[in-house]
Design a protein around this motif. Structure first.
Motif, PDB file in Angstrom:
ATOM      1  N   PRO A   1       0.787  -1.247   0.000  1.00 34.88           N
ATOM      2  CA  PRO A   1       0.000   0.000   0.000  1.00 34.88           C
ATOM      3  C   PRO A   1       0.814   1.290   0.000  1.00 34.88           C
ATOM      4  N   GLU A   2       1.975   1.306   0.656  1.00 33.73           N
ATOM      5  CA  GLU A   2       2.752   2.539   0.743  1.00 33.73           C
ATOM      6  C   GLU A   2       3.627   2.775  -0.484  1.00 33.73           C
ATOM      7  N   SER A   3       3.782   1.765  -1.347  1.00 35.97           N
ATOM      8  CA  SER A   3       4.683   1.894  -2.487  1.00 35.97           C
ATOM      9  C   SER A   3       3.946   2.449  -3.695  1.00 35.97           C
ATOM     10  N   GLU A   4       4.625   3.344  -4.395  1.00 35.46           N
ATOM     11  CA  GLU A   4       4.038   3.927  -5.598  1.00 35.46           C
ATOM     12  C   GLU A   4       3.942   2.897  -6.716  1.00 35.46           C
ATOM     13  N   HIS A   5       4.891   1.972  -6.759  1.00 33.35           N
ATOM     14  CA  HIS A   5       4.930   0.956  -7.803  1.00 33.35           C
ATOM     15  C   HIS A   5       4.916  -0.435  -7.178  1.00 33.35           C
ATOM     16  N   ALA A   6       4.417  -1.384  -7.927  1.00 35.40           N
ATOM     17  CA  ALA A   6       4.411  -2.776  -7.484  1.00 35.40           C
ATOM     18  C   ALA A   6       5.841  -3.315  -7.448  1.00 35.40           C
ATOM     19  N   ILE A   7       6.032  -4.357  -6.651  1.00 37.18           N
ATOM     20  CA  ILE A   7       7.317  -5.047  -6.593  1.00 37.18           C
ATOM     21  C   ILE A   7       7.135  -6.412  -7.245  1.00 37.18           C
ATOM     22  N   TYR A   8       8.082  -6.790  -8.106  1.00 37.39           N
ATOM     23  CA  TYR A   8       8.029  -8.073  -8.806  1.00 37.39           C
ATOM     24  C   TYR A   8       9.164  -8.961  -8.286  1.00 37.39           C
ATOM     25  N   ILE A   9       8.796 -10.160  -7.907  1.00 37.65           N
ATOM     26  CA  ILE A   9       9.751 -11.093  -7.318  1.00 37.65           C
ATOM     27  C   ILE A   9       9.844 -12.319  -8.229  1.00 37.65           C
ATOM     28  N   THR A  10      11.027 -12.575  -8.751  1.00 40.12           N
ATOM     29  CA  THR A  10      11.263 -13.733  -9.605  1.00 40.12           C
ATOM     30  C   THR A  10      12.106 -14.745  -8.849  1.00 40.12           C
ATOM     31  N   LEU A  11      11.619 -15.971  -8.780  1.00 42.34           N
ATOM     32  CA  LEU A  11      12.349 -17.067  -8.133  1.00 42.34           C
ATOM     33  C   LEU A  11      12.642 -18.130  -9.172  1.00 42.34           C
ATOM     34  N   ASN A  12      13.927 -18.445  -9.351  1.00 39.95           N
ATOM     35  CA  ASN A  12      14.356 -19.493 -10.253  1.00 39.95           C
ATOM     36  C   ASN A  12      14.839 -20.691  -9.454  1.00 39.95           C
ATOM     37  N   ASP A  13      14.653 -21.879 -10.028  1.00 44.88           N
ATOM     38  CA  ASP A  13      14.922 -23.118  -9.304  1.00 44.88           C
ATOM     39  C   ASP A  13      15.934 -23.978 -10.029  1.00 44.88           C
ATOM     40  N   ILE A  14      16.468 -24.936  -9.282  1.00 50.64           N
ATOM     41  CA  ILE A  14      17.384 -25.922  -9.834  1.00 50.64           C
ATOM     42  C   ILE A  14      17.040 -27.265  -9.207  1.00 50.64           C
ATOM     43  N   VAL A  15      17.356 -28.352  -9.878  1.00 51.10           N
ATOM     44  CA  VAL A  15      17.151 -29.681  -9.327  1.00 51.10           C
ATOM     45  C   VAL A  15      18.455 -30.117  -8.689  1.00 51.10           C
TER      46      VAL A  15
END
Length: 780
Positions: free
Chosen positions: A624-638
């Protein structure tokens, strides 16, 4: 000790925690000698002739012979607004809303300066009791403990060094059963250590299997069987290491200040029972540095050197009272009216090894009692000499003081000196946690604890970003190898915490307690497979042998194991694996390459290389306090046969977020690439509270933006099958706890990995979590 001889881990601890630096990180203390000079000069300031005392104080610090507590080493002689006292017991909490929140404010101010705090919550009315004048029922002490817990999290999130918190409750409080069970809830009261105030009457009722009244303000709420309540305490401690027990009647009966104070709480690690607004000032004599002719038939502690060193140390600590700041005026008044100090020892186990005595044996007990008796005698005589020179502590009452239970055990000539000159310090001896300070001091054994591990390997991050392996060895072990050779068989005295019987721990604690006027911080490390019946007896033994409290730690699926050890039949195989793994963790041959397994979790000895392409998922967080959204990318490995998180990227158009999102990205990704049980990242992020307040999201309260990011990472881990859903984890823990006789479950609260450096090297000693790789300490 010349700086070039400092072990790499000791130099790292000094640089990270105790070296004075400017605000921009530029070192002010160029060498360790500069730190000693700074401390000696600061503590000599109250003397009539400071210049005469500086070299004597400096000499005591050299070679790590006298170790002031960490706050003194880090703060003395600086312009920082910090207290040099380690911990405090706060004021008595009145049973009204205004008083409760006044006390909360005092706690926040104290913790803001880094002080740990202890509180007795027995003064608050139980849940369901009527609240006069408002037509409502009380919510009970535990709900207010939740408020303190949130305050502590807020202080942490504001960037301040956190002191620990201790909460105690009397064994006859109507909410004692809820207090005992509080830590079954994974997310509750994480900032607290918990202990039950156990009275002599309760122990007698347990022994007789009698009824026990639970009461408040003179009203009996209900009656339980004392033995049933005791078993509740023991089963909770067996299952998840809390609560501990404090024998409060014994503490008050033996208190030197019995005539002017009543004690109902202790500092967070239990070594200092204190009255309201009481403060503890700590320091330790390094016994390992005082052994003459080690590993020979003539090996012995230099008692003459001990006597001289103790006398200097008492003077230094007494001066610290005058140069230290205090968070609250009442704490300063309390400290200066009574001038209590807590001088203890560290390196005891190493000193015993060097003199050929096996920890817990008859000879070890005999030597320990002789050494502690000499220390106590020197400390009390030094304090009487200071009283003759500078005056007794303001609340000294000669007749009442000499009538004290512990004072009665002193040598006759010491009592005569007190009668003649008074005494400068009301109480003088205590055994404190010395985990990080002991690592600084060339990795001597901690406090009165046995050696946890004689040798292990650690991975050190160098300034250029590369890593270097180094061996970390116990001080006595390293000295033995230097004197006797690398292939010499170890003597029978080389015993570690994992191979000792519980009785040996209790016996040593009881032997030391005879000569300690305050109390002792010690953890009795127990094997995972100890039966409940055998476990329960440890606390009874502690009580019967004269201890003032007892804390145990048993690694299990609920508390989490610390440094795992293999059975003797697998010892050779385990040593080979541990050598490859950098840490003293028993494990089978590592699979895959450059990895080892502990507790079913694979740890990487070097970061995994990044493949060219990785599967992943991107999540959007709108705060709510941020002017822009935050994008979180999680990459995985086996890896290790399952999909696991490998890296994270946090992006936002809000430039105010840039620095911390980049830092968080790099740090979390580094932890992920090391392997192991990285789920602690989620718990640490979710525990962060924003001092400005959180927000309601998706129908529930999220305490901070970082907590929201933690929830995204948790959701991703669950989706890829790396982490069980919360309800599944709850079910797993419930199954375990039912197996050991519990009705409820608390997901794992122990730390297999250090939350600071990510290494699986966290050990439990003296009521604290201590990282043997980076020096992190959870007890403050």
């Amino acid at each position: 000790m010349p700086e070039q001889q400092i072990a790499p881990i000791s130099r790292q601890i000094w640089d990270m925690k105790y070296r004075l630096k400017d605000a921009d990180g530029t070192p002010v203390d160029r060498t360790l000698d500069d730190s000693w000079d700074r401390i000696a000069r600061a503590l000599a300031a109250p003397e009539a002739d400071p210049e005469a005392w500086i070299p004597r104080f400096r000499e005591a610090l050299e070679d790590f012979r006298f170790l002031p507590a960490g706050r003194i080493v880090a703060g003395a002689g600086t312009d920082r607004r910090v207290t040099l006292f380690n911990c405090f017991v706060m004021g008595t909490i009145p049973d009204d809303m205004a008083g409760i929140f006044d006390n909360l404010k005092e706690a926040a101010l104290t913790m803001q300066q880094g002080g740990g705090i202890g509180y007795d919550f027995s003064t608050l009315r139980p849940r369901g009791a009527p609240v006069r004048g408002v037509g409502a029922d009380a919510s009970g002490p535990l709900t207010f403990m939740d408020v303190w817990d949130a305050m502590c999290r807020t202080i942490m999130s504001a960037g301040h060094r956190r002191g620990a918190m201790m909460a105690v409750m009397r064994c006859d409080h109507p909410d004692i059963e809820a207090f005992i069970a509080a830590k079954e809830d994974a997310g509750r009261l994480r900032m607290f250590n918990l202990s039950v105030l156990v009275t002599d009457a309760f122990m007698e009722a347990v022994k007789a299997d009698a009824g026990w009244d639970l009461m408040f303000d003179g009203t009996v709420f209900r009656t339980v069987q004392a033995r049933d309540l005791w078993n509740r305490i023991m089963r909770a401690t067996y299952a998840y290491a809390e609560p501990g027990v404090i024998f409060v009647d014994r503490i008050n009966r033996l208190n030197n200040l019995h005539y002017c104070e009543t004690i109902a709480a202790t500092n967070p690690c239990g070594e200092q029972p204190l009255p309201p607004y009481g403060a503890c000032l700590l320091g330790s004599i390094n016994l390992a540095r005082l052994v003459r002719e080690p590993f020979t038939d003539a090996a012995a502690l230099d008692l003459q050197a001990l006597d001289a060193l103790v006398r200097t140390a008492v003077r230094m600590m007494d001066n610290t009272i005058d140069v230290s700041g205090f968070p609250l005026p009442r704490q300063q008044e309390e400290a200066r009216n009574k001038r209590r100090i807590g001088l203890g020892v560290t390196g005891l186990a190493d000193a015993l090894i060097m003199t050929g005595a096996r920890y817990g044996s008859d000879r070890a007990v005999q030597l320990t009692e002789a050494w502690m008796a000499a220390l106590q005698r020197a400390a009390y005589l030094a304090s009487t000499e200071l009283a003759a020179e500078k005056g007794a502590f303001p609340l000294f009452d000669r007749e009442a003081y000499l009538a004290g239970g512990h004072v009665a055990t002193l040598d006759a000539d010491v009592r005569d000196a007190i009668a003649r000159s008074g005494i400068r310090n009301a109480l003088l001896t205590s055994i404190a946690p010395t985990g990080t300070i002991s690592i600084l001091a060339d990795n001597v054994s901690s406090g009165l604890e046995p050696v946890f591990s004689f040798s292990y390997r650690r991975s050190v991050l160098l300034p250029d970003g590369s890593r270097q392996e180094e061996e970390v060895t116990d001080y006595a072990y390293r000295l033995y190898r230097r004197l006797r050779g690398e292939n010499a068989p170890l003597t029978d005295a080389f015993v570690d915490a994992q191979t000792l019987a519980p009785e040996a721990h209790v016996r040593m604690q009881a032997a030391v307690q005879k000569y300690v006027d305050s109390s002792i911080s010690k953890t009795i490390n127990l094997p995972e497979d100890i039966s409940f019946e055998a476990f329960k007896d440890v606390y009874v033994q502690a009580y019967e042998q004269g201890c003032k409290g007892c804390t145990t730690y048993r690694p299990n699926p609920v508390t989490g194991s610390v440094l795992s050890l293999a059975p003797d039949k697998d010892k050779a195989k385990a040593q080979e694996a541990a050598a490859q793994a950098e840490l003293p963790l028993a494990a089978p041959a590592p699979k895959p390459k450059d990895a080892f397994e502990a507790g079913g979790v694979v740890y990487m000895t070097r970061p995994l290389d990044r493949p060219e392409a990785l599967p992943g998922q991107t999540y959007k967080v709108v705060w709510p306090e941020s002017e822009h959204a935050i994008y979180i990318t999680l990459n995985d490995i086996v890896a290790d046969g399952r999909r696991r998180p490998f890296e994270v990227f946090i992006n936002s158009k809000n430039t105010e977020h840039y620095a911390w999102t980049v830092a968080l990205t790099r740090m979390i990704s580094a932890v992920f690439r090391r392997g192991g049980d990285v789920a602690f990242v989620v718990e640490e992020l979710k525990a962060v509270f924003d001092p400005r307040g959180g927000h309601w999201m998706r129908g529930r309260y999220v305490p901070s933006l970082l907590a929201a990011i933690g929830e995204v990472i948790e959701r991703h881990m669950i989706d890829i099958g790396f982490l069980s859903a919360p309800e599944e984890r709850r079910t797993e823990q419930l199954a375990y706890l039912k197996a050991v006789g519990q009705e409820e479950a608390r997901p794992g609260a122990g730390l297999a990995q250090c939350p600071k450096c990510g290494q699986p090297s966290l050990v439990r000693q003296e009521g604290c979590d201590i990282c043997t790789s980076c020096g992190y300490s959870r007890c403050g």
